[in-house]
Design a protein around this motif. Structure first.
Motif, PDB file in Angstrom:
ATOM      1  N   PHE A  61      -6.553  -5.293   3.917  1.00 50.39           N
ATOM      2  CA  PHE A  61      -6.016  -3.935   4.119  1.00 50.39           C
ATOM      3  C   PHE A  61      -4.743  -3.998   4.961  1.00 50.39           C
ATOM      4  N   TRP A  62      -4.805  -4.792   6.044  1.00 47.05           N
ATOM      5  CA  TRP A  62      -3.639  -4.875   6.930  1.00 47.05           C
ATOM      6  C   TRP A  62      -2.460  -5.549   6.226  1.00 47.05           C
ATOM      7  N   ARG A  89      -9.579   2.377  11.187  1.00 44.28           N
ATOM      8  CA  ARG A  89      -9.415   2.403   9.729  1.00 44.28           C
ATOM      9  C   ARG A  89     -10.570   3.089   9.012  1.00 44.28           C
ATOM     10  N   VAL A 130      -5.007  -0.034  13.695  1.00 47.64           N
ATOM     11  CA  VAL A 130      -5.520   0.096  12.325  1.00 47.64           C
ATOM     12  C   VAL A 130      -6.950  -0.429  12.264  1.00 47.64           C
ATOM     13  N   LYS A 183      -1.530  -5.375   3.232  1.00 51.86           N
ATOM     14  CA  LYS A 183      -0.824  -4.406   2.370  1.00 51.86           C
ATOM     15  C   LYS A 183       0.049  -3.474   3.214  1.00 51.86           C
ATOM     16  N   ILE A 184      -0.499  -3.052   4.338  1.00 53.47           N
ATOM     17  CA  ILE A 184       0.259  -2.162   5.227  1.00 53.47           C
ATOM     18  C   ILE A 184       1.474  -2.888   5.792  1.00 53.47           C
ATOM     19  N   TYR A 234     -10.238   6.364   6.619  1.00 53.35           N
ATOM     20  CA  TYR A 234     -10.705   6.228   5.235  1.00 53.35           C
ATOM     21  C   TYR A 234     -11.770   7.292   4.927  1.00 53.35           C
ATOM     22  N   SER A 277      -5.362   6.384   2.672  1.00 53.30           N
ATOM     23  CA  SER A 277      -5.496   5.986   4.086  1.00 53.30           C
ATOM     24  C   SER A 277      -4.450   4.917   4.418  1.00 53.30           C
ATOM     25  N   GLN A 278      -4.188   4.042   3.453  1.00 52.64           N
ATOM     26  CA  GLN A 278      -3.130   3.033   3.662  1.00 52.64           C
ATOM     27  C   GLN A 278      -1.771   3.721   3.858  1.00 52.64           C
ATOM     28  N   GLU A 279      -1.500   4.686   3.007  1.00 54.74           N
ATOM     29  CA  GLU A 279      -0.249   5.442   3.106  1.00 54.74           C
ATOM     30  C   GLU A 279      -0.151   6.175   4.450  1.00 54.74           C
ATOM     31  N   ASP A 330      -6.045   4.108  -0.956  1.00 57.01           N
ATOM     32  CA  ASP A 330      -4.579   4.201  -1.078  1.00 57.01           C
ATOM     33  C   ASP A 330      -4.000   5.236  -0.111  1.00 57.01           C
ATOM     34  N   TRP A 387      -1.421   5.203   7.273  1.00 62.34           N
ATOM     35  CA  TRP A 387      -1.083   4.231   8.328  1.00 62.34           C
ATOM     36  C   TRP A 387       0.399   3.879   8.298  1.00 62.34           C
TER      37      TRP A 387
END
Lengths: 174, 196
Positions: free
Chosen positions: A65-66, B34, B30, A68-69, B38, B55-57, B53, B59
């Motif tokens: 996850f990290w 996270r 994060v 990708k960020i 999420y 939640s990623q955006e 997606d 961050w």
């Protein structure tokens, strides 16, 4: 019970009514069983949700996850946040170094241009420590000067003469 | 990561470091929050991949807007608001691509929930917390996005009517109406789940 009354009942439950109106609704629920039943249902639902928000975990590993960020952050602002701060003098030095190098090259080029156009003989004469000796009476010379190395190479070779060799006459010495 | 160990550093100090460009500090934030971000995205979208997606955006937006974080609320509250706004945009885009359902048309005009009989017995009484969470989660999944959004913002985010109206971009009357129908439908769904 109309829609407005229903919504007022809910607003009473959520503490959104002014004090006077709230007192009216409370009195109404005490004398109207349908209002009381609806208020109880709304209260039960609210209470159930308040203590039972579903706990969910991100279905991806921390690293994935990290990554990708992090990649997206770098893509969107390359070098902005992570670049170390550069002082004014360091920036100036960065600018002046290539400019100085270019100027030095230009000067060297000019010197070579004017200096290198002298005849070979002059160049050799200018060199203080250069001694040229040759036993050949007639030679051709080819010169190569390497400015960066500070050396001059000279090739000597016998002159090629197409004319017939002159006949030598012994000279009578008395 | 910069190699520094941030596990004992509090959120405020991590935010401060992240604002100076420390990605390692931001990674720790994060890591800590996270799941919450999420979970909020999932509670609004009910779609696992969309929630990941979004939640990623959220961050990434959070990193970009760190300079705007004033510290009036907690960092997680601030991040959750970013996530909610992204989810609302996502739901609006989705709505544009689909025909209005009967449920949505009923939204402003009354709806079938108004006519439903009152659930007299508390359907969640006596349930263990884990079981209750599962039932709430199941029921939330059956609400329309509009009803669910208002319910989530009111019950989980503790926003009042005015704040919800501002966040969602509708009138307070609409918020009250949606919240009422959402609660009534939840009561019916929970009663139904209990009877199964």
């Amino acid at each position: 019970m109309n829609t407005e009354q229903q919504l007022k009942l809910q607003a009473f439950l959520d503490g959104e009514l002014p004090e006077g109106e709230a007192r009216e609704i409370l009195a109404w629920t005490q004398r109207d069983s349908a209002a009381a039943a609806l208020l109880a249902e709304l209260r039960n639902t609210r209470a159930a949700m308040a203590k039972a928000e579903p706990h969910l975990s991100l279905p991806e590993s921390r690293e994935f996850f990290w990554s990708k960020i992090e990649r997206e952050i770098h893509r969107l602002e390359p070098g902005e946040k992570n670049a170390p701060e550069i002082s004014f003098f360091a920036a100036l030095r960065r600018l002046l170094l290539p400019a100085g190098a270019l100027a030095a090259l230009a000067v060297a080029g000019l010197i070579l241009h004017f200096h290198g156009s002298k005849p070979v003989a002059d160049n050799l004469a200018d060199a203080d420590d250069t001694t040229v000796e040759t036993t050949l009476a007639s030679t051709d010379a080819t010169t190569y000067r390497d400015a960066s190395e500070g050396t001059t190479l000279v090739w000597f070779s016998p002159a090629v003469d197409d004319s017939p060799v002159p006949s030598k006459k012994p000279t009578a010495i008395n | 990561m910069s190699g520094q160990n941030y596990s004992s550093t509090d959120d405020a100090a991590l935010v401060k470091a992240a604002r100076r460009g420390d990605l390692g500090a931001f990674e720790e934030l994060v890591f800590r929050h996270r799941d919450k971000i999420y979970a909020r995205a999932f509670s609004m979208t009910r779609h696992e991949q969309d929630a990941v997606d979004l939640s990623q955006e959220a961050w990434i937006k959070g990193w970009q807007r760190l300079g705007q974080f004033q510290g009036d609320s907690s960092f997680t509250t601030w991040m959750t608001r970013i996530c909610i706004n992204l989810c609302l945009d996502h739901l609006r885009r989705q709505k544009k691509h689909r025909a209005d359902s009967i449920e949505e048309m009923d939204d402003e005009s009354g709806g079938v929930e108004r006519q439903m009989p009152v659930v007299a017995v508390n359907p969640t009484a006596g349930l263990e917390r884990t079981e209750l969470r599962q039932k709430i989660d199941g029921a939330l999944g059956q609400l329309s996005a509009e009803h669910r959004t208002v319910l989530v913002l009111h019950e989980f985010e503790d926003l009042d009517y005015k704040e919800i109206a501002k966040t969602v971009g509708c009138s307070m009357g609409t918020v009250m109406s949606r919240l009422f129908y959402a609660r009534r439908k939840m009561a019916a769904l929970l009663a139904d789940l209990k009877n199964r």
